[in-house]
Write an enzyme that holds these catalytic residues in place. Structure first.
Site, PDB file in Angstrom:
ATOM      1  N   GLY A 282      -1.579  -3.177 -10.060  1.00  0.00           N
ATOM      2  CA  GLY A 282      -1.781  -4.375 -10.884  1.00  0.00           C
ATOM      3  C   GLY A 282      -3.258  -4.633 -11.064  1.00  0.00           C
ATOM      4  O   GLY A 282      -4.092  -4.000 -10.418  1.00  0.00           O
TER       5      GLY A 282
ATOM      6  N   ASP B 243      13.227  -0.792  -3.991  1.00  0.00           N
ATOM      7  CA  ASP B 243      13.681  -0.238  -2.709  1.00  0.00           C
ATOM      8  C   ASP B 243      12.661  -0.518  -1.602  1.00  0.00           C
ATOM      9  O   ASP B 243      11.587  -1.054  -1.839  1.00  0.00           O
ATOM     10  CB  ASP B 243      13.929   1.270  -2.860  1.00  0.00           C
TER      11      ASP B 243
ATOM     12  N   GLU C  82       2.953   6.841  -6.970  1.00  0.00           N
ATOM     13  CA  GLU C  82       1.953   5.787  -7.224  1.00  0.00           C
ATOM     14  C   GLU C  82       1.631   5.754  -8.715  1.00  0.00           C
ATOM     15  O   GLU C  82       1.206   6.765  -9.284  1.00  0.00           O
ATOM     16  CB  GLU C  82       0.677   6.053  -6.425  1.00  0.00           C
TER      17      GLU C  82
END
Length: 600
Positions: free
Chosen positions: A494, A469, A517
């Site tokens: 990442g 989104d 998060e």
């Protein structure tokens, strides 16, 4: 004025340094040493003598017999003369041309010397690609230059050329035919010597020992032409003292007579040609296959570099000399001459293929296609593939940054947008991608993925039918499973370095609420639901309310997670609380409208 020196030194400018290198640029054979020349070198005493007519006649008889045996053509001795190689023959031919002969027709791609000599004699040039173009202009043309087999492409002629010869006879046009490659062939080429007696007034044929016997330094050849031309050329030879020396005549007689060495040379070329073409086929690199000569044109369009820049780069990296195709009007190609021994030719061709394909780009492309992945599952546990992760790190270190300007945006980066000019891939995969979405090259996007304005970093893997989104970010090497819903403003962490470190892994059918998060290698198992505004990292306490149990960097399967805190008496710490397991109520709440998935 035409600057001959500048033009002829174009190739040498590319290779300034004198070093040990593999030279595949010029048709100068390195691997074959002519024994006939070595064995008869003792006859060097013949250099003490002036030229004699008797020896010239003997050599002409040998050449006549050679033409009769090889090309099955019976030509009168008065129509043959000796030359100091093909360039000398072409120069002499231009000397005997009349002032009326102003327009020279040269076939493209061309041998550059034909252009140089035409410019030197201040002749106009008409370049033609097909013979239909030539037939239209045949009345205006004075001389046509043909190379058989063609230099540089190696194409051979057949009897269909008779139409051109008949037109030249009708309009009284001259044809100069260069047959220096006639003895080097894969399939035996058609020779114009058979047709000389029919078109004697129009045809001039030249040949030499340069390519046939691997002796370009000997400077020996012959010319077949009409009697008046031969008389004129013999006068020029006597005046300019360019007749062959007695030693040269002696060697030439021996070499023209001997068939064995020419057969062995041609056999060696055939072997090299077959092996080299097999390598190019395996590597899936486009090339122009010759029917004659020992040249191969290799397509370098994948590199997106000019042929001259590619040749420079090849020489810098591997010390291999090749000729840029731009010299022969073929910008997307380079030309290699198979003049070194078989091993060197194969080694250099493999290196050329490496440079064309560029393994760094191939591996990165494999990651972006999903053929190579950073994370994989083994025995129910997620593991990191260090080699594949290292590919990205090495690529970042070795590759230079580039500037790209697209639609009022400037990027100075290594990895650009993966879907730039890739409409076919988007249609094939049925991906929906909106404006301002950015997927860096090296990230994989699966089938039927929906992407609102979002960012996907290098090495990330987004599996089929997932939804990203608005303003969500997927970190480098992160793994997103099938049918995952990532809501607006979600950040998925990442990691590239250290290599052992795991990135965030989101398994299949997970729902992540807005502004959450997930970072520092946290694994979220299948069918879990993360509520809005949940922050989970390595140090975040994950508490299961029912089981009264703590988890570290791990959310179990079908968990429903909300933000909360744990009380430690005088203070409390933020925690992610597993409230319950996923049930029908939560399913109904987060159920994605299936209509969103319909992509045409």
């Amino acid at each position: 004025m035409f600057d001959f020196k500048i033009k002829t030194k174009n190739i040498n400018k590319l290779f300034k340094k004198k070093t040990k290198n593999i030279d595949l640029s010029i048709g100068e054979v390195k691997n074959y040493k002519n024994k006939l020349i070595r064995n008869n070198i003792k006859k060097i005493e013949l250099y003490n003598l002036y030229n004699k007519e008797e020896s010239s006649k003997k050599l002409l008889k040998v050449i006549k017999n050679y033409i009769k045996k090889i090309f099955f053509a019976n030509i009168n001795l008065k129509n043959i003369t000796t030359t100091m190689g093909n360039r000398n023959a072409i120069y002499n031919f231009f000397l005997i041309l009349k002032k009326k002969d102003k327009l020279i027709a040269i076939k493209k791609p061309r041998y550059p010397y034909y252009t140089y000599i035409s410019n030197f004699f201040r002749k106009k040039i008409f370049y033609f690609k097909s013979y239909d173009e030539l037939f239209k202009e045949i009345k205006n043309i004075s001389v046509i230059i043909i190379c058989n087999p063609e230099n540089p492409t190696g194409k051979t002629y057949n009897k269909s050329i008779l139409k051109l010869l008949k037109l030249c006879k009708k309009h009284n046009k001259k044809i100069l035919i260069d047959e220096c490659y006639s003895s080097i062939y894969i399939k035996k080429p058609f020779s114009f010597s058979n047709l000389f007696n029919k078109f004697e007034k129009n045809i001039t044929i030249i040949n030499s020992l340069s390519k046939r016997s691997c002796s370009p330094g000997l400077k020996s050849g012959y010319m077949i032409s009409n009697k008046t031309n031969i008389i004129k050329i013999n006068v020029i030879k006597n005046l300019s003292n360019t007749e062959l020396s007695e030693f040269n005549k002696f060697l030439s007689k021996k070499i023209w007579k001997d068939k064995k060495h020419a057969f062995l040379i041609n056999k060696d070329y055939k072997k090299k040609m077959k092996t080299c073409l097999k390598i190019l086929k395996k590597k899936k690199i486009k090339y122009i296959e010759p029917k004659g000569a020992f040249y191969i044109f290799i397509n370098i369009s994948k590199t997106k570099k000019s042929s001259t820049n590619f040749c420079k780069r090849l020489y810098k990296k591997y010390k291999i000399k090749t000729v840029p195709g731009s010299i022969f009007s073929k910008e997307k190609y380079i030309r290699i001459a198979l003049v070194e021994d078989k091993k060197k030719c194969i080694k250099s061709l493999i290196k050329i293929c490496k440079l064309i394909k560029n393994k760094k780009n191939i591996k990165i492309n494999k990651i972006s296609k999903g053929k190579l992945t950073i994370c994989y599952k083994k025995n129910g546990k997620w593991k990191v593939n260090k080699k594949n992760k290292k590919i990205i790190i090495d690529y970042i270190k070795k590759t230079k940054k580039k500037i790209s300007n697209k639609k009022n945006t400037i990027n100075y980066d290594i990895f650009f947008n993966n879907f730039l000019n890739k409409k076919k891939i988007l249609k094939k995969k049925k991906i929906r991608i909106t404006y301002l979405s950015y997927v860096r090259n090296g990230a994989y996007i699966g089938y039927k993925v929906i992407m609102m304005p979002c960012f996907v970093n290098v090495g990330a893997y987004v599996d089929d039918e997932s939804l990203l989104d608005s303003w969500s970010t997927i970190g480098s090497c992160a793994r997103i499973g099938r049918k995952v819903h990532i809501s607006g403003g979600v950040g998925i962490g990442g990691v590239l370095e250290p290599i052992n470190e795991k990135p965030v892994i989101i398994e299949d059918e997970v729902f992540i609420g807005a502004r959450s998060e997930i970072v520092e290698g946290v694994i979220i198992k299948k069918k879990s639901v993360i509520s809005m505004g949940v922050f989970i990292g390595k140090s975040t306490k994950i508490y299961h309310r029912k089981k009264k149990k703590f988890y570290n960097s791990y959310i179990p399967e079908k968990s429903v997670v909300v933000p909360g805190c744990i009380n430690y008496g005088f203070y409390s710490l933020y925690a992610a609380i597993i409230v319950k397991s996923k049930d029908k109520k939560t399913k109904n709440k987060i159920n994605i409208n299936k209509k969103l998935r319909i992509t045409k």
